[in-house]
Design a protein around this motif. Structure first.
Motif, PDB file in Angstrom:
ATOM      1  N   ILE A   1       0.852  -1.194   0.000  1.00  0.00           N
ATOM      2  CA  ILE A   1       0.000   0.000   0.000  1.00  0.00           C
ATOM      3  C   ILE A   1       0.883   1.237   0.000  1.00  0.00           C
ATOM      4  CG2 ILE A   1      -1.757   1.303   1.267  1.00  0.00           C
ATOM      5  CD1 ILE A   1      -2.718  -1.428   2.384  1.00  0.00           C
ATOM      6  N   LEU A   2       0.766   2.029  -1.061  1.00  0.00           N
ATOM      7  CA  LEU A   2       1.576   3.231  -1.199  1.00  0.00           C
ATOM      8  C   LEU A   2       0.918   4.445  -0.566  1.00  0.00           C
ATOM      9  CD1 LEU A   2       2.647   2.853  -4.949  1.00  0.00           C
ATOM     10  CD2 LEU A   2       3.873   2.075  -2.906  1.00  0.00           C
ATOM     11  N   GLU A   3      -0.426   4.483  -0.637  1.00  0.00           N
ATOM     12  CA  GLU A   3      -1.133   5.671  -0.161  1.00  0.00           C
ATOM     13  C   GLU A   3      -2.610   5.326   0.017  1.00  0.00           C
ATOM     14  OE1 GLU A   3      -1.141  10.437  -1.259  1.00  0.00           O
ATOM     15  OE2 GLU A   3      -0.841   8.978  -2.861  1.00  0.00           O
ATOM     16  N   ILE A   4      -3.259   6.011   0.967  1.00  0.00           N
ATOM     17  CA  ILE A   4      -4.700   5.880   1.157  1.00  0.00           C
ATOM     18  C   ILE A   4      -5.282   7.294   1.120  1.00  0.00           C
ATOM     19  CG2 ILE A   4      -6.564   4.959   2.565  1.00  0.00           C
ATOM     20  CD1 ILE A   4      -4.437   3.271   4.036  1.00  0.00           C
ATOM     21  N   ILE A   5      -6.325   7.464   0.301  1.00  0.00           N
ATOM     22  CA  ILE A   5      -6.914   8.791   0.093  1.00  0.00           C
ATOM     23  C   ILE A   5      -8.367   8.785   0.537  1.00  0.00           C
ATOM     24  CG2 ILE A   5      -7.610  10.465  -1.696  1.00  0.00           C
ATOM     25  CD1 ILE A   5      -4.793   8.477  -2.723  1.00  0.00           C
ATOM     26  N   ALA A   6      -8.774   9.821   1.253  1.00  0.00           N
ATOM     27  CA  ALA A   6     -10.181  10.015   1.619  1.00  0.00           C
ATOM     28  C   ALA A   6     -10.872  10.636   0.411  1.00  0.00           C
ATOM     29  CB  ALA A   6     -10.284  10.924   2.839  1.00  0.00           C
ATOM     30  N   SER A   7     -11.340   9.795  -0.501  1.00  0.00           N
ATOM     31  CA  SER A   7     -11.690  10.275  -1.839  1.00  0.00           C
ATOM     32  C   SER A   7     -12.879  11.220  -1.887  1.00  0.00           C
ATOM     33  CB  SER A   7     -11.914   9.096  -2.796  1.00  0.00           C
ATOM     34  OG  SER A   7     -12.763   8.131  -2.235  1.00  0.00           O
ATOM     35  N   ASP A   8     -13.865  11.044  -1.009  1.00  0.00           N
ATOM     36  CA  ASP A   8     -14.954  12.028  -0.990  1.00  0.00           C
ATOM     37  C   ASP A   8     -14.975  12.855   0.286  1.00  0.00           C
ATOM     38  OD1 ASP A   8     -15.769   9.859   0.503  1.00  0.00           O
ATOM     39  OD2 ASP A   8     -17.750   9.700  -0.376  1.00  0.00           O
ATOM     40  N   GLY A   9     -14.149  12.504   1.253  1.00  0.00           N
ATOM     41  CA  GLY A   9     -14.043  13.310   2.465  1.00  0.00           C
ATOM     42  C   GLY A   9     -15.400  13.533   3.123  1.00  0.00           C
ATOM     43  N   LEU A  10     -15.662  14.754   3.499  1.00  0.00           N
ATOM     44  CA  LEU A  10     -16.897  15.111   4.203  1.00  0.00           C
ATOM     45  C   LEU A  10     -18.048  15.448   3.256  1.00  0.00           C
ATOM     46  CD1 LEU A  10     -15.194  17.361   6.887  1.00  0.00           C
ATOM     47  CD2 LEU A  10     -16.403  15.231   7.376  1.00  0.00           C
ATOM     48  N   SER A  11     -17.873  15.202   1.970  1.00  0.00           N
ATOM     49  CA  SER A  11     -18.836  15.719   0.993  1.00  0.00           C
ATOM     50  C   SER A  11     -20.229  15.128   1.133  1.00  0.00           C
ATOM     51  CB  SER A  11     -18.318  15.506  -0.435  1.00  0.00           C
ATOM     52  OG  SER A  11     -18.114  14.141  -0.708  1.00  0.00           O
ATOM     53  N   GLU A  12     -20.342  13.859   1.530  1.00  0.00           N
ATOM     54  CA  GLU A  12     -21.681  13.294   1.683  1.00  0.00           C
ATOM     55  C   GLU A  12     -22.382  13.863   2.911  1.00  0.00           C
ATOM     56  OE1 GLU A  12     -24.049   9.028   1.830  1.00  0.00           O
ATOM     57  OE2 GLU A  12     -22.021   9.126   1.014  1.00  0.00           O
ATOM     58  N   LEU A  13     -21.666  13.982   3.991  1.00  0.00           N
ATOM     59  CA  LEU A  13     -22.251  14.514   5.221  1.00  0.00           C
ATOM     60  C   LEU A  13     -22.626  15.991   5.071  1.00  0.00           C
ATOM     61  CD1 LEU A  13     -22.870  13.516   8.107  1.00  0.00           C
ATOM     62  CD2 LEU A  13     -20.654  14.408   8.790  1.00  0.00           C
ATOM     63  N   MET A  14     -21.864  16.727   4.260  1.00  0.00           N
ATOM     64  CA  MET A  14     -22.074  18.172   4.096  1.00  0.00           C
ATOM     65  C   MET A  14     -22.731  18.530   2.770  1.00  0.00           C
ATOM     66  SD  MET A  14     -18.524  19.696   5.676  1.00  0.00           S
ATOM     67  CE  MET A  14     -19.057  21.365   5.307  1.00  0.00           C
ATOM     68  N   ARG A  15     -23.416  17.577   2.150  1.00  0.00           N
ATOM     69  CA  ARG A  15     -23.914  17.746   0.783  1.00  0.00           C
ATOM     70  C   ARG A  15     -24.736  19.021   0.592  1.00  0.00           C
ATOM     71  NH1 ARG A  15     -26.065  12.442  -1.240  1.00  0.00           N
ATOM     72  NH2 ARG A  15     -23.823  12.158  -1.492  1.00  0.00           N
ATOM     73  N   SER A  16     -25.715  19.256   1.426  1.00  0.00           N
ATOM     74  CA  SER A  16     -26.605  20.416   1.223  1.00  0.00           C
ATOM     75  C   SER A  16     -25.851  21.724   1.343  1.00  0.00           C
ATOM     76  CB  SER A  16     -27.777  20.368   2.206  1.00  0.00           C
ATOM     77  OG  SER A  16     -27.316  20.366   3.546  1.00  0.00           O
ATOM     78  N   THR A  17     -24.912  21.798   2.273  1.00  0.00           N
ATOM     79  CA  THR A  17     -24.117  23.023   2.442  1.00  0.00           C
ATOM     80  C   THR A  17     -23.209  23.254   1.250  1.00  0.00           C
ATOM     81  OG1 THR A  17     -24.145  22.810   4.846  1.00  0.00           O
ATOM     82  CG2 THR A  17     -22.398  24.177   3.890  1.00  0.00           C
ATOM     83  N   LEU A  18     -22.523  22.222   0.803  1.00  0.00           N
ATOM     84  CA  LEU A  18     -21.586  22.346  -0.314  1.00  0.00           C
ATOM     85  C   LEU A  18     -22.305  22.727  -1.606  1.00  0.00           C
ATOM     86  CD1 LEU A  18     -19.305  19.251   0.365  1.00  0.00           C
ATOM     87  CD2 LEU A  18     -18.749  21.646   0.800  1.00  0.00           C
TER      88      LEU A  18
END
Length: 268
Positions: A213-230
């Motif tokens: 494993i070279l790297e792990i990325i939080a690919s969507d981050g907080l975007s689902e939890l903060m959808r309406s605000t974003l």
């Protein structure tokens, strides 16, 4: 979704039924918040794909990654089991004249028709969302290792078990916490209709198949939890949020705060 009917179907028919209910392309493109996972993943792909690369896209869905990659000059073999998705892929190939795109309507569990050690880069973004059986998961990963060139890079996506509880609690205004769709002691979410992993489980699964494993990325981050605000932000705010997401998505501190992970692994 009719859960009892879903469970009565064969695994292949379950996927066909599931994606009549869920629109995978819309999931990644319908709004600013939904596009964050796609944009992040595409950026990582392009970091590891030097044109003209030969790319294997397993669980290609409607070609959201395959199609633009071919347009950029790469050659892509797309493997997809859902008939609806395959028809969409075929239509896009014909419409855009994508000679560099080959489409295989088949399961990721049997890719024996594809030649070993022949791809520069592997994408495995769908199968590990659906394979409940641990041995089946390992079989797909091992097939990816067989097909990708020695020391080549393979990208894998997983759904974060623990963040699902947070987002479902938010959407339900708390009622999810008293439902029976997860173990109230261990907090393991029921693998239905999708499969969920903890970060440790995902890491151990890939490493057990001999991957580094070279790297792990939080690919969507907080975007689902903060959808309406974003989605309500203006263009300048959204541009700044993307910068912030790019800054945080590779930080270990943020790996738990993402519904999806992108693992970058090296084929030994």
């Amino acid at each position: 979704m009719d859960v009892s009917y879903f469970e009565s179907l064969s695994p292949e028919k379950q996927l066909d039924y599931l994606y009549e209910e869920f629109d995978e392309e819309q999931r990644l493109t319908a709004s600013f918040s939904r596009s964050i996972e796609f944009k992040t993943t595409m950026n990582i792909i392009l970091e590891h794909a030097e044109a003209p690369a030969h790319i294997l896209d397993v669980g290609a869905a409607t070609g959201i990654y395959s199609v633009p990659l071919v347009a950029m000059g790469h050659t892509v073999d797309a493997v997809e089991i859902v008939g609806k998705h395959v028809q969409s892929l075929l239509g896009k190939k014909e419409k855009a004249g994508l000679d560099g795109l080959s489409i295989y309507h088949q399961s990721a569990l049997d890719m024996s028709n594809l030649r070993s050690n022949s791809y520069d880069l592997g994408l495995c973004f769908g199968p590990l969302y659906h394979l409940v059986n641990h041995n089946d998961q390992k079989k797909v990963i091992s097939e990816m290792c067989r097909l990708i060139k020695d020391h080549g890079v393979i990208l894998f996506s997983f759904i974060n078990n623990d963040m699902v509880i947070a987002t479902e609690t938010y959407y339900s205004q708390g009622s999810y916490l008293v439902e029976q769709t997860y173990d109230h002691m261990t907090f393991k979410v029921e693998d239905k209709p999708f499969v969920f992993h903890t970060l440790t489980q995902a890491k151990e699964l890939l490493e057990s198949c001999g991957l580094e494993i070279l790297e792990i990325i939080a690919s969507d981050g907080l975007s689902e939890l903060m959808r309406s605000t974003l989605d309500a932000m203006d263009d300048n705010m959204q541009k700044q949020w993307l910068k912030y997401h790019d800054y945080t998505c590779r930080k270990p501190e943020f790996l738990g705060a993402s519904n999806h992970w992108l693992f970058v692994a090296k084929n030994k």
